[in-house]
Design an enzyme around this catalytic site. Structure first.
Site, PDB file in Angstrom:
ATOM      1  N   ASP A 272      49.432  33.798  37.923  1.00  0.00           N
ATOM      2  CA  ASP A 272      48.778  34.361  36.734  1.00  0.00           C
ATOM      3  C   ASP A 272      49.527  33.984  35.459  1.00  0.00           C
ATOM      4  O   ASP A 272      50.713  33.667  35.478  1.00  0.00           O
ATOM      5  CB  ASP A 272      48.743  35.891  36.829  1.00  0.00           C
ATOM      6  CG  ASP A 272      47.751  36.413  37.854  1.00  0.00           C
ATOM      7  OD1 ASP A 272      47.246  35.610  38.656  1.00  0.00           O
ATOM      8  OD2 ASP A 272      47.508  37.631  37.863  1.00  0.00           O
TER       9      ASP A 272
ATOM     10  N   HIS B 291      53.382  35.169  39.269  1.00  0.00           N
ATOM     11  CA  HIS B 291      53.195  34.728  37.887  1.00  0.00           C
ATOM     12  C   HIS B 291      53.977  33.454  37.623  1.00  0.00           C
ATOM     13  O   HIS B 291      54.857  33.082  38.409  1.00  0.00           O
ATOM     14  CB  HIS B 291      53.616  35.837  36.923  1.00  0.00           C
ATOM     15  CG  HIS B 291      52.798  37.084  37.047  1.00  0.00           C
ATOM     16  ND1 HIS B 291      53.007  38.010  38.063  1.00  0.00           N
ATOM     17  CD2 HIS B 291      51.771  37.569  36.313  1.00  0.00           C
ATOM     18  CE1 HIS B 291      52.126  39.009  37.946  1.00  0.00           C
ATOM     19  NE2 HIS B 291      51.371  38.761  36.893  1.00  0.00           N
TER      20      HIS B 291
END
Length: 409
Positions: A106, A269
């Site tokens: 992400d 992430h």
């Protein structure tokens, strides 16, 4: 933000992936930016057809968790809220097929993403990258790089808000401008998948994503909480079981040595060197423990984009962002997801129409699932259960040097 308005020169002869963009975008990280009229027109048609439910947006309580006023049912019999009831929609993806491992990240693309992209390229490993629209516009070189390495790109909203707290027009803006930025900065890629920040979605938000933009929601069934170390290196992450890189690496290795049914779709992430290095350090274990590692659509043999199978194209660039779902893409995605879920060797079906997704996958006839208590304990941490989680993007933005950090404070 003059620098963010300098875009890629035409490279049609050198590469099929890039073209000059021509749209004027919202301000960086503008919350719920106004949508374009074509998206509103598509929304109005879907609304008139009864495809988008009508209920008030959630609000944030004092702990920063979305909630609904007036005793609204938040489970699959009501608004199907992820943040309140950990409810998945009928078409959501949240488990991988048995033995498969989703490579996905992400919050990119940002300069800190480049070492990750270089590593994935060296390993010939495809991954799905849920991108923030602001970053696509502000960091065109990083966006170019993720396409160059063969990465699959998807939507992660324009400003990283709790989506259920947005009104319908704000939802349109968050999703539409991110999809438009991806389209404009590539040779017309139309995203087919999205991930809501903090996992926060409900039936209204899902319907807008599906009916206006043709986007299928991708959740997760494992949570690394790596964002916390990226934002708060030190003792602040103790509540999430992380005191440093060694704890994060141990968490990731635990995924690799754990049960293979259902397969792994983890939450990670790409916005800081510590968390990127933890993935790089532990990546060999994915192969060593016999996982089949792929980007999200390849888990289900789905096309990467609504108008193209993968980054090799060709792309139907006549496709208009926000003109509604591509029927072929939507139906094939639904069929593939249903097939993958039902093929899990430990799957059991609930006649009540609700289910709990755990290490032994349980899928309802409607495809709605709720994580088990153990899974909820993990996903609570990223669903906005604390003010620390609520500030995660602000910290990431500070690390990579995005402007308008104050807007997220």
């Amino acid at each position: 933000m003059l620098a963010s308005l300098l875009f890629l020169a035409p490279l049609a002869l050198a590469s099929p992936l890039y073209k000059r963009q021509s749209n004027t975008y919202p301000e960086p990280l503008q919350r719920g930016p106004p949508p374009r009229q074509p998206w509103i027109d598509t929304y109005n048609a879907a609304k008139a057809a009864g495809k988008i439910p009508s209920f008030a947006p959630a609000r944030l309580n004092s702990d920063g968790v979305p909630f609904y006023s007036g005793g609204v049912a938040t489970d699959d019999k009501g608004v199907c809220s992820w943040s309140q009831a950990h409810c998945f929609g009928d078409n959501d993806i949240y488990d991988a097929p048995d033995g498969m491992y989703a490579i996905n990240f992400d919050d990119g693309p940002v300069p800190a993403s480049i070492p990750l992209y270089n590593f994935l390229e060296k390993e010939n490993q495809t991954g799905t990258h849920f991108l923030i629209g602001t970053n696509v516009v502000d960091y065109p070189d990083a966006f170019k790089k993720v396409l160059d390495i063969g990465g699959h790109v998807a939507v992660h909203t324009w400003s990283h808000p709790y989506m259920t707290t947005m009104d319908d027009m704000q939802v349109l803006g968050e999703l539409g401008w991110t999809a438009q930025a991806i389209f404009d900065h590539s040779n017309g890629i139309v995203p087919a998948f999205w991930r809501p920040p903090y996992g926060d979605a409900d039936a209204r938000v899902r319907a807008i994503a599906e009916e206006v933009f043709g986007l299928k929601l991708v959740g997760w069934n494992r949570d690394s909480n790596d964002w916390c170390l990226n934002d708060n290196p030190g003792s602040a992450c103790a509540a999430y079981g992380l005191s440093g890189a060694s704890d994060l690496e141990a968490e990731l290795r635990g995924w690799q040595t754990g049960a293979k049914s259902p397969g792994c779709i983890g939450l990670e992430h790409e916005t800081g060197s510590l968390i990127v290095n933890a993935f790089i350090s532990t990546y060999p274990g994915i192969k060593q423990h016999g996982w089949d590692a792929r980007c999200v659509p390849d888990l289900f043999n789905l096309d990467w984009y609504q108008n193209g199978k993968n980054n090799d194209g060709p792309f139907d660039t006549s496709f208009v962002i926000g003109s509604g779902p591509d029927s072929n893409s939507t139906s094939s995605a639904s069929s593939a997801t249903s097939s993958a879920s039902s093929s899990a060797s430990t799957a059991s079906v609930s006649s009540s129409g609700s289910a709990r997704a755990s290490s032994s996958a349980t899928v309802s006839s409607a495809g709605v699932a709720v994580p088990s208590k153990d899974a909820q304990a993990s996903t609570d941490k990223d669903s906005g259960a604390s003010a620390l989680s609520r500030s995660s993007l602000a910290g990431s933005v500070a690390v990579v040097g995005l402007v308008a950090v104050a807007a997220l404070a």
